[in-house]
Design a protein around this motif. Structure first.
Motif, PDB file in Angstrom:
ATOM      1  N   SER A 106      18.367  48.555  56.177  1.00  0.00           N
ATOM      2  CA  SER A 106      17.376  48.313  55.093  1.00  0.00           C
ATOM      3  C   SER A 106      16.904  47.133  55.447  1.00  0.00           C
ATOM      4  N   GLY A 107      15.513  46.866  55.597  1.00  0.00           N
ATOM      5  CA  GLY A 107      14.970  45.542  55.871  1.00  0.00           C
ATOM      6  C   GLY A 107      13.804  45.340  55.157  1.00  0.00           C
ATOM      7  N   GLY A 108      13.024  44.180  55.464  1.00  0.00           N
ATOM      8  CA  GLY A 108      11.926  43.804  54.731  1.00  0.00           C
ATOM      9  C   GLY A 108      11.392  42.515  55.031  1.00  0.00           C
ATOM     10  N   ARG A 109      10.311  41.763  54.577  1.00  0.00           N
ATOM     11  CA  ARG A 109       9.894  40.462  54.886  1.00  0.00           C
ATOM     12  C   ARG A 109      10.000  39.925  53.382  1.00  0.00           C
ATOM     13  N   VAL A 115      15.085  42.227  48.269  1.00  0.00           N
ATOM     14  CA  VAL A 115      15.235  43.540  47.779  1.00  0.00           C
ATOM     15  C   VAL A 115      16.478  44.329  48.749  1.00  0.00           C
ATOM     16  N   ALA A 116      16.179  44.161  49.987  1.00  0.00           N
ATOM     17  CA  ALA A 116      17.174  44.916  50.933  1.00  0.00           C
ATOM     18  C   ALA A 116      18.597  44.108  50.683  1.00  0.00           C
ATOM     19  N   CYS A 117      18.597  43.023  50.865  1.00  0.00           N
ATOM     20  CA  CYS A 117      20.059  42.224  50.587  1.00  0.00           C
ATOM     21  C   CYS A 117      20.652  42.819  49.225  1.00  0.00           C
ATOM     22  N   ARG A 118      20.106  42.797  48.109  1.00  0.00           N
ATOM     23  CA  ARG A 118      20.583  42.904  46.629  1.00  0.00           C
ATOM     24  C   ARG A 118      21.113  44.349  46.572  1.00  0.00           C
ATOM     25  N   THR A 119      20.500  45.483  47.386  1.00  0.00           N
ATOM     26  CA  THR A 119      20.776  46.573  47.037  1.00  0.00           C
ATOM     27  C   THR A 119      21.523  47.334  48.293  1.00  0.00           C
ATOM     28  N   ALA A 120      21.643  46.617  49.322  1.00  0.00           N
ATOM     29  CA  ALA A 120      22.238  47.218  50.525  1.00  0.00           C
ATOM     30  C   ALA A 120      23.715  47.590  50.454  1.00  0.00           C
ATOM     31  N   ALA A 121      24.567  47.148  49.814  1.00  0.00           N
ATOM     32  CA  ALA A 121      25.997  47.609  49.553  1.00  0.00           C
ATOM     33  C   ALA A 121      26.047  49.222  48.495  1.00  0.00           C
ATOM     34  N   ALA A 127      23.147  48.512  57.678  1.00  0.00           N
ATOM     35  CA  ALA A 127      22.921  46.817  57.964  1.00  0.00           C
ATOM     36  C   ALA A 127      21.465  46.512  57.551  1.00  0.00           C
ATOM     37  N   VAL A 128      21.295  45.284  57.413  1.00  0.00           N
ATOM     38  CA  VAL A 128      20.101  44.698  56.779  1.00  0.00           C
ATOM     39  C   VAL A 128      19.394  43.746  57.785  1.00  0.00           C
ATOM     40  N   LEU A 129      18.128  44.063  57.711  1.00  0.00           N
ATOM     41  CA  LEU A 129      16.935  43.138  58.364  1.00  0.00           C
ATOM     42  C   LEU A 129      16.170  42.281  57.574  1.00  0.00           C
ATOM     43  N   ALA A 130      16.441  40.948  57.384  1.00  0.00           N
ATOM     44  CA  ALA A 130      15.739  40.032  56.794  1.00  0.00           C
ATOM     45  C   ALA A 130      14.765  39.281  57.396  1.00  0.00           C
TER      46      ALA A 130
END
Length: 218
Positions: A106-109, A115-121, A127-130
């Motif tokens: 899950s990623g984004g800029r 958003v990716a960090c908040r919803t990952a779990a 994994a997350v790409l920020a």
């Protein structure tokens, strides 16, 4: 799901969510082992230089890239909605991203990274790409969003411009994530002409880092 179109090896899919109609532009790897889903920020679209570069580079390394346009962007609005609505849109898009059965990064800029960090779990992201994580509003370091990043709960890579007014690399707190600096880069990873690195070189830092990191994910 509202429809799928194909052109020049790129597939575009529309997806209905509780926040409206979203759109996914797929860049397929021939032998995919991962899906990297990346969304845009609050002030731009999927044509951002980093998202474009990843879509061009990653499929050759076994990573299918899905560039995601949030419903507000598809609807032609100029201002992003509240974080809660962005999260709702991302949740609605997720089943389409995960339908292949492959692990999804899950990623984004910028806002998309939040958003990716908040919803990952909750979504079961691999994994997350920020990209250009907005650690704080420009000039307001006291309004930190570090909690979102530190709370992703999954392996996380931050790619940050060295001159990003939303948070320079040295401002980031210690935590269980990796951080790669793009020298001289601003929030959009643009570098000044006087910099010791070219714009092409700056983009290569991004793609090389993500290729290496993606290859390390189990």
């Amino acid at each position: 799901m509202a429809g799928v179109t194909k052109a020049a090896g790129v597939t575009t899919e529309t997806v209905e969510t509780d926040a409206g109609t979203a759109r996914i532009t797929w860049h397929q790897a021939k032998k995919a082992r991962l899906v990297l889903a990346v969304s845009h920020g609050a002030g731009g679209g999927i044509e951002a230089r980093d998202l474009t570069a990843l879509a061009e580079a990653l499929p050759a390394h076994g990573v299918t890239v899905a560039r995601v346009e949030q419903p507000w962007r598809v609807a032609g609005k100029k201002l992003a909605p509240a974080p809660k609505t962005l999260d709702t849109g991302w949740r609605g898009i997720w089943p389409a991203l995960a339908k292949s059965g492959l692990p999804v990064v899950s990623g984004g800029r910028s806002a998309g990274a939040r958003v990716a960090c908040r919803t990952a779990a909750e979504l079961g992201a691999h994994a997350v790409l920020a990209l250009s994580f907005p650690l704080h509003p420009p000039g307001k370091p006291e309004k930190s969003r570090a909690g979102e990043l530190l709370g992703s709960g999954v392996p996380t890579l931050v790619v940050q411009g060295g001159n990003d007014p939303f948070g320079k690399p040295q401002e980031f707190p210690a935590g269980e994530y990796e951080l790669v600096e793009v020298p001289f880069g601003d929030h959009g990873f643009a570098v000044p002409k006087r910099a010791d690195i070219s714009q092409e070189g700056a983009v290569a830092v991004i793609t090389d880092a993500v290729v290496e990191w993606a290859g390390s994910l189990g």
